[in-house]
Design a protein around this motif. Structure first.
Motif, PDB file in Angstrom:
ATOM      1  N   LEU A 494       0.830  -1.194   0.000  1.00  0.00           N
ATOM      2  CA  LEU A 494       0.000   0.000   0.000  1.00  0.00           C
ATOM      3  C   LEU A 494       0.873   1.256   0.000  1.00  0.00           C
ATOM      4  N   THR A 495       1.985   1.207   0.698  1.00  0.00           N
ATOM      5  CA  THR A 495       2.913   2.340   0.690  1.00  0.00           C
ATOM      6  C   THR A 495       3.486   2.539  -0.714  1.00  0.00           C
ATOM      7  N   ALA A 496       3.789   1.433  -1.386  1.00  0.00           N
ATOM      8  CA  ALA A 496       4.299   1.538  -2.754  1.00  0.00           C
ATOM      9  C   ALA A 496       3.254   2.152  -3.673  1.00  0.00           C
ATOM     10  N   ILE A 497       1.982   1.784  -3.487  1.00  0.00           N
ATOM     11  CA  ILE A 497       0.912   2.356  -4.315  1.00  0.00           C
ATOM     12  C   ILE A 497       0.811   3.863  -4.088  1.00  0.00           C
ATOM     13  N   ILE A 498       0.887   4.265  -2.814  1.00  0.00           N
ATOM     14  CA  ILE A 498       0.799   5.697  -2.505  1.00  0.00           C
ATOM     15  C   ILE A 498       1.965   6.456  -3.127  1.00  0.00           C
ATOM     16  N   ASN A 499       3.167   5.899  -3.023  1.00  0.00           N
ATOM     17  CA  ASN A 499       4.336   6.567  -3.613  1.00  0.00           C
ATOM     18  C   ASN A 499       4.219   6.652  -5.129  1.00  0.00           C
ATOM     19  N   GLY A 500       3.697   5.603  -5.741  1.00  0.00           N
ATOM     20  CA  GLY A 500       3.509   5.629  -7.185  1.00  0.00           C
ATOM     21  C   GLY A 500       2.531   6.702  -7.610  1.00  0.00           C
ATOM     22  N   ILE A 501       1.445   6.840  -6.852  1.00  0.00           N
ATOM     23  CA  ILE A 501       0.451   7.864  -7.178  1.00  0.00           C
ATOM     24  C   ILE A 501       1.067   9.252  -7.063  1.00  0.00           C
ATOM     25  N   LEU A 502       1.880   9.456  -6.016  1.00  0.00           N
ATOM     26  CA  LEU A 502       2.517  10.764  -5.835  1.00  0.00           C
ATOM     27  C   LEU A 502       3.467  11.085  -6.989  1.00  0.00           C
ATOM     28  N   MET A 503       4.224  10.083  -7.448  1.00  0.00           N
ATOM     29  CA  MET A 503       5.160  10.328  -8.550  1.00  0.00           C
ATOM     30  C   MET A 503       4.431  10.648  -9.851  1.00  0.00           C
ATOM     31  N   VAL A 504       3.310   9.956 -10.079  1.00  0.00           N
ATOM     32  CA  VAL A 504       2.526  10.271 -11.289  1.00  0.00           C
ATOM     33  C   VAL A 504       1.945  11.676 -11.182  1.00  0.00           C
ATOM     34  N   GLN A 505       1.471  12.039  -9.979  1.00  0.00           N
ATOM     35  CA  GLN A 505       0.919  13.382  -9.794  1.00  0.00           C
ATOM     36  C   GLN A 505       1.982  14.457 -10.066  1.00  0.00           C
TER      37      GLN A 505
END
Length: 724
Positions: A494-505
């Motif tokens: 879940l932390t990886a998903i959150i970090n991925g979303i932030l990088m795309v943003q």
């Protein structure tokens, strides 16, 4: 009226002959009725008259009745008060013989008593012209009066005749008294025998129908009646219920009810005094619906109450005496018997009640899944159910009459580990213990004590409970494994998903459109919510196991409040909820974990916002409870009570909303994991926020509580000690 005297030759021989003949009559008589007939016959021969009668008084000496006549008459007048007849009253009071020379002249006088004048037509019909009254005196007591009449012409009995008759009357009275004593003794013997048979049946039978049948069978036979009924009071409905009616040995009317206030039976039950009714159809109290339904004609009734310790428990009703009317003496006799019968029936009822309660108690003990030992005030085991013997791996004989300490010592010696239990009912009187017994397939037992009290609150013993918590332990382990899986297996991806979303943003994967940014924000917010839930589960698990470390530091309550409010202002504005504050000035610093305290207030505010209607308001308040004061002092809203707190200064926080409120049945489990109140709408949240609040507050040494009622909003309050 007059008394005359004269002498006649041969008086001695005549007197002796008359006495001998009366003595012979007395010696040959076998019953009181036979004695009266033989005695009257001798008197009429002595006085040379044809008519005579015997009037006997009751025990009190107030009521009289004509019991025997010569010539023999089958129909006799009813009993009467002795004071209502002038002549009889004078004879009894003065103990002297009295003559009425001319019946028509004396009894028809204007000053004669009404009852006396009523007798005149009867005497005229028999052509009685003169009367002689002789008192019957025995043991210095008037027991009755002899009455003799002369027909056709007036007659004046001379002194010799009266003296001779009085002499014989004394012997006659003594004989009557002896017969009455003997008959009373026989009646008492029969009465006692009847009561003894009833008592033997009551004590030997548990069948109430059988007991009732025998009671009425014996009473009907003893009093020679056509039918008899036993009615018991139903205290719940306040009806008298026919539990047994015997007519010619046949049972009838079982279960038929007589409503309160109806019938002679209720008149007797209410007054607790017997009723003798020798003309039932003319009595306004007669409840004819019951007899009419059977087609049974009731002529005479004797009804007596059964009174136990001043309380009417039922009535006995006898119908249609086979010979003659019911008498007061029979009423008194049945009343005596009813008192004994009532006690016997009440004791039988109480015994059956105790037996029923005992059987139900044993059934409950034998069917429960908990092991139960009943222990007296000395610690001796009085009762053990089969489940206790099974859980403790001991025969019941190895438990009963042994001490509880011995049983617990034996259990400790076999246990691999013993720990304190935190899951106990509030009635428990001792610390709970949990035993691990691997020799019994890994069984875990929880033990605690509950008090046993009488109705007045006096403690008379204790219940030692033993519960098999093996399944509970397995579920706890399953929950811990599940939480561990959530925390350790879901937190990293879940932390990886959150970090991925932030990088795309941030455009690391290329430019994004405004619509894409909005979708990414939604995904990021949902992931954060899930991560917060996982962190909450982790914190709850740690606090339950006592592994949560608090980073205590001096905190300003105002800073903590501002931080919590800042996190929820946007959420409140989006739902049109107004956040208000109600703080006291000069709140002291508090030693606490900043993040935990902020999250506590944040959870309480978040719940209040969720359940408040649009346009409503949520109030966050705070105040301090000084060490020297144990009263609210206006810190909380007026309708919220302060619980008992430990000694010391406490900081009080409270959050009040205008939501639908929480029904009382949910108050006890609102702080449990996944515990939520039902409001008739979709559930909101995970049900973990309040659990975290409770555990975090208690970890700080404080208390949290709820005040709420359905339809009037809720107030959550917590108290934290200022000095850790």
């Amino acid at each position: 009226m007059s008394e005359t005297s004269s002498a006649r030759p041969g008086d001695g021989d005549l007197r002796t002959t008359a006495l001998l003949q009366l003595t012979a009559a007395i010696e040959t008589a076998t019953t009181l009725d036979e004695l009266l007939m033989l005695g009257l016959n001798e008197f009429t021969h002595l006085l040379e008259i044809s008519d005579g009668g015997v009037i006997l008084l009751d025990e009190a000496g107030t009521t009289a009745g004509l019991v025997s006549t010569i010539p023999l008459r089958t129909s006799l007048p009813p009993a009467f008060l002795i004071t209502e007849t002038t002549f009889l009253w004078r004879v009894v009071a003065n103990r002297e013989a009295m003559q009425v020379d001319d019946v028509a002249l004396a009894m028809g006088a204007a000053d004669a008593a009404a009852a006396t004048r009523q007798i005149l037509p009867l005497l005229n019909a028999e052509q009685i012209r003169s009367l002689l009254f002789l008192p019957l005196v025995a043991q210095d007591r008037v027991i009755g009066v002899l009455v003799f009449g002369n027909r056709t012409v007036p007659r004046q009995f001379d002194e010799h005749e009266v003296a001779q008759a009085r002499l014989m009357a004394g012997q006659f009275a003594a004989a009557i008294t002896s017969f009455r004593i003997a008959e009373e003794a026989l009646r008492r013997t029969a009465e006692l025998a009847t009561l003894n048979e009833i008592a033997n049946t009551v004590t030997s039978s548990l069948n109430s129908r059988e007991i009732y049948h025998l009671v009425m069978e014996k009473i009907n036979t003893y009093f020679c009646v056509d039918a008899g009924s036993l009615l018991m009071l139903d205290e719940e409905s306040n009806d008298l219920v026919f539990v047994m009616t015997l007519e010619a040995g046949e049972e009838k009317l079982f279960g038929v009810r007589v409503p309160y206030g109806h019938g002679i039976v209720w008149s007797v039950a209410s007054s607790q005094h017997y009723a003798v009714v020798n003309d039932a159809q003319a009595d306004p109290r007669f409840f004819r619906e019951v007899s009419d339904a059977l087609g049974y004609t009731v002529q005479t009734i004797l009804c007596v109450p059964m009174v136990v310790k001043g309380r009417t428990i039922g009535v006995i009703e006898l119908l249609n005496k086979l010979e003659g009317p019911f008498t007061e003496e029979e009423a008194n006799r049945l009343t005596r018997m009813a008192a004994t019968i009532g006690i016997a029936l009440e004791n039988a009822r109480l015994f059956q009640t105790v037996t029923t309660v005992r059987d139900r108690f044993e059934a409950i003990l034998n069917s429960t899944n908990d092991g139960i030992l009943m222990v007296d005030m000395r610690g001796i085991i009085m009762t053990a159910n089969p489940r206790a013997a099974q859980l403790l791996d001991r025969h019941r004989n190895q438990l009963i009459n042994h001490t509880l300490d011995q049983v617990l010592h034996d259990l400790r010696s076999r246990a691999v580990s013993v720990s304190l239990s935190s899951r106990l009912p509030h009635e428990a009187t001792s610390e709970g213990l949990e035993f691990e017994l691997p020799a019994l397939q890994g069984r875990f037992l929880r033990h605690y004590m509950l008090p046993v009290r009488e109705t007045n609150g006096t403690e008379i013993g204790q219940l030692a409970l033993f519960q098999d918590i093996s399944q509970e332990r397995a579920l706890d382990q399953l929950r811990e494994d599940y939480v561990g899986m959530l925390v350790h297996d879901l937190r990293a991806p879940l932390t990886a998903i959150i970090n991925g979303i932030l990088m795309v943003q941030r455009g690391l994967g290329g430019p994004t459109t405004e619509q894409q940014q909005e979708l990414l924000s939604i995904a990021h917010e949902g992931s954060q919510t899930m991560l917060a839930m996982i962190n909450t589960l982790l914190d709850i698990s740690r606090m339950e196991q006592g592994h949560m470390n608090l980073n205590r530091e001096p905190l300003s309550p105002y800073a903590v409040i501002d931080q919590a409010l800042d996190r929820l202002r946007v959420s409140a504005q989006s739902q049109n909820i107004q956040l208000k504050q109600d703080f006291r000035a000069g709140l002291p610093l508090i030693e606490a974990d900043r993040e935990k305290l902020v999250r506590i207030l944040q959870n309480l505010l978040d719940n209040a916002i969720k359940f408040s209607p649009s346009g409503g308001e949520v109030i966050l308040g705070a105040g301090v409870m000084p060490t020297a004061s144990r009263e609210d002092q206006g810190i909380l809203p007026l309708d919220v009570r302060m619980p008992d707190l430990e000694t010391g200064e406490h900081l009080i926080f409270w959050v009040r909303d205008q939501g639908p409120g929480i029904a009382a049945q949910y108050h006890a489990r609102i702080f449990d994991k996944f515990g939520q109140a039902h409001h008739g709408q979709r559930m909101r949240g995970s049900g973990l926020g309040l659990t975290f609040c409770k555990l975090a507050v208690e970890a700080h040494g404080g208390q949290i509580w709820l005040h709420s009622s359905e339809g009037h909003g809720s107030t959550f309050a917590l108290a934290l000690p200022v000095s850790a």
